[in-house]
Scaffold this active site. Sequence first.
Site, mmCIF file in Angstrom:
data_model
loop_
_atom_site.group_PDB
_atom_site.id
_atom_site.type_symbol
_atom_site.label_atom_id
_atom_site.label_comp_id
_atom_site.label_asym_id
_atom_site.label_seq_id
_atom_site.Cartn_x
_atom_site.Cartn_y
_atom_site.Cartn_z
ATOM 1 N N CYS A 1 0.814 -1.216 0.000
ATOM 2 C CA CYS A 1 0.000 0.000 0.000
ATOM 3 C C CYS A 1 0.846 1.265 0.000
ATOM 4 O O CYS A 1 0.622 2.183 -0.804
ATOM 5 C CB CYS A 1 -0.957 0.008 1.181
ATOM 6 S SG CYS A 1 -0.265 -0.653 2.678
ATOM 7 N N HIS B 1 -2.994 6.139 4.666
ATOM 8 C CA HIS B 1 -1.566 6.309 4.947
ATOM 9 C C HIS B 1 -1.140 7.699 4.468
ATOM 10 O O HIS B 1 -1.639 8.191 3.450
ATOM 11 C CB HIS B 1 -0.748 5.292 4.154
ATOM 12 C CG HIS B 1 -0.823 3.885 4.653
ATOM 13 N ND1 HIS B 1 -1.429 3.499 5.836
ATOM 14 C CD2 HIS B 1 -0.361 2.733 4.086
ATOM 15 C CE1 HIS B 1 -1.329 2.188 5.985
ATOM 16 N NE2 HIS B 1 -0.690 1.684 4.946
HETATM 17 C C1 2RA Z 1 0.521 -2.321 6.731
HETATM 18 N N1 2RA Z 1 1.370 -2.270 4.456
HETATM 19 O O1 2RA Z 1 0.241 -1.130 6.573
HETATM 20 C C2 2RA Z 1 1.066 -3.136 5.576
HETATM 21 C C3 2RA Z 1 0.085 -4.198 5.167
HETATM 22 N N2 2RA Z 1 -1.115 -3.638 4.659
HETATM 23 O O2 2RA Z 1 0.371 -2.944 7.801
#
Ligand code: 2RA
Length: 336
Positions: free
Chosen positions: A128, A241
């Site tokens: 991601c 994120h």
């Molecule tokens: C996380 N990228 O953010 C890893 C798995 N989605 O935990």
Amino acid sequence: KKYNVAILGATGAVGKEMLEILGERNFPINELKLLASKKSAGGEVEFKGKKYIIEEATENSFENIDVMLCAAENDISITLSPAAVMAGAVVIDNSSAYRMDENVPLVVPEVNPEDVKKHKGIIANPNCSTIIALTALNELNSYAKINRMIVSTYQAVSGAGINGIKELDKQVKDINEGKEAVANAFQYQIAYNLIPQIGDFDEIGYSQEEMKMQNEGRKILHNPNLKVNCTCIRVPVYRSHSESITIETEKEITVEKARELLNNAEGVKLIDDLQNKKYPMPIESSDQDLIYVGRIRKDISSDNSLVLWCCGDQIRKGAATNAVQIAEVLVKENLI
Ligand code: 2RA
């Protein structure tokens, strides 16, 4: 033409979102098969007015399937993805099991869609935080090759799936009621805290998550010499994120040029108006697919270097939507 689609891991946060996105984008589905572990099988799901029973996934689950979207963990993907390929399906795998396999394309459709054609049965969905960073950087990299990236990520609890989201909620509630916060999905309490660890650490102190940015970035950008220094932090945010990114490029990209490039970049929404305090924030980038980019400025500590801030929905563009977009490329290129 319509396609027979299977979702493996249909009861998890990403699997559920994949179904949502298939519906939202009207992917041409003939038959739909929802697969999960024995423990999670049996539930009923409605999709486009029709009810589906979630079936236990076995190696024999993939007869007549054209495309399988895998939202399962690595061990399940390693067991079942080859069986799906043997049965004639093309697998789009969100796990990290095959991302660095040289026979498996690793694809962000805005960045390297042409790599889809090289598939030998499996196409890997990048991590991601990699998808979010490279979607934001793609047009800048096309204009001036990126030689080095310094990235700090602020990763939502949704990265740990439904349990991560529930844990944040419960800890906030418990703490506000004067109770002890219990940590299961994460190493420590995540509520009102930051955890500088996502995945195991290697012998020089980098986490698995941090090395993905380098390794996947080099493969997707076809730039084996790309230098990346990444720090990945878990933060008490639900599902977007955020990333602070510094890029060193082979020629200067002015802030004005960067804004012009990003204003027209596929998969990007430029939000960069400091006079009016307009910049990307995770509570605004959630529940949609564009990567919000802003805070663009010259790196005052180095030449040919630019800094930016971006936010993206980890479950959607960071996983489910990217996978469905890869399936759309397969359809467009008549590869299924
Ligand atoms: C996380 N990228 O953010 C890893 C798995 N989605 O935990």
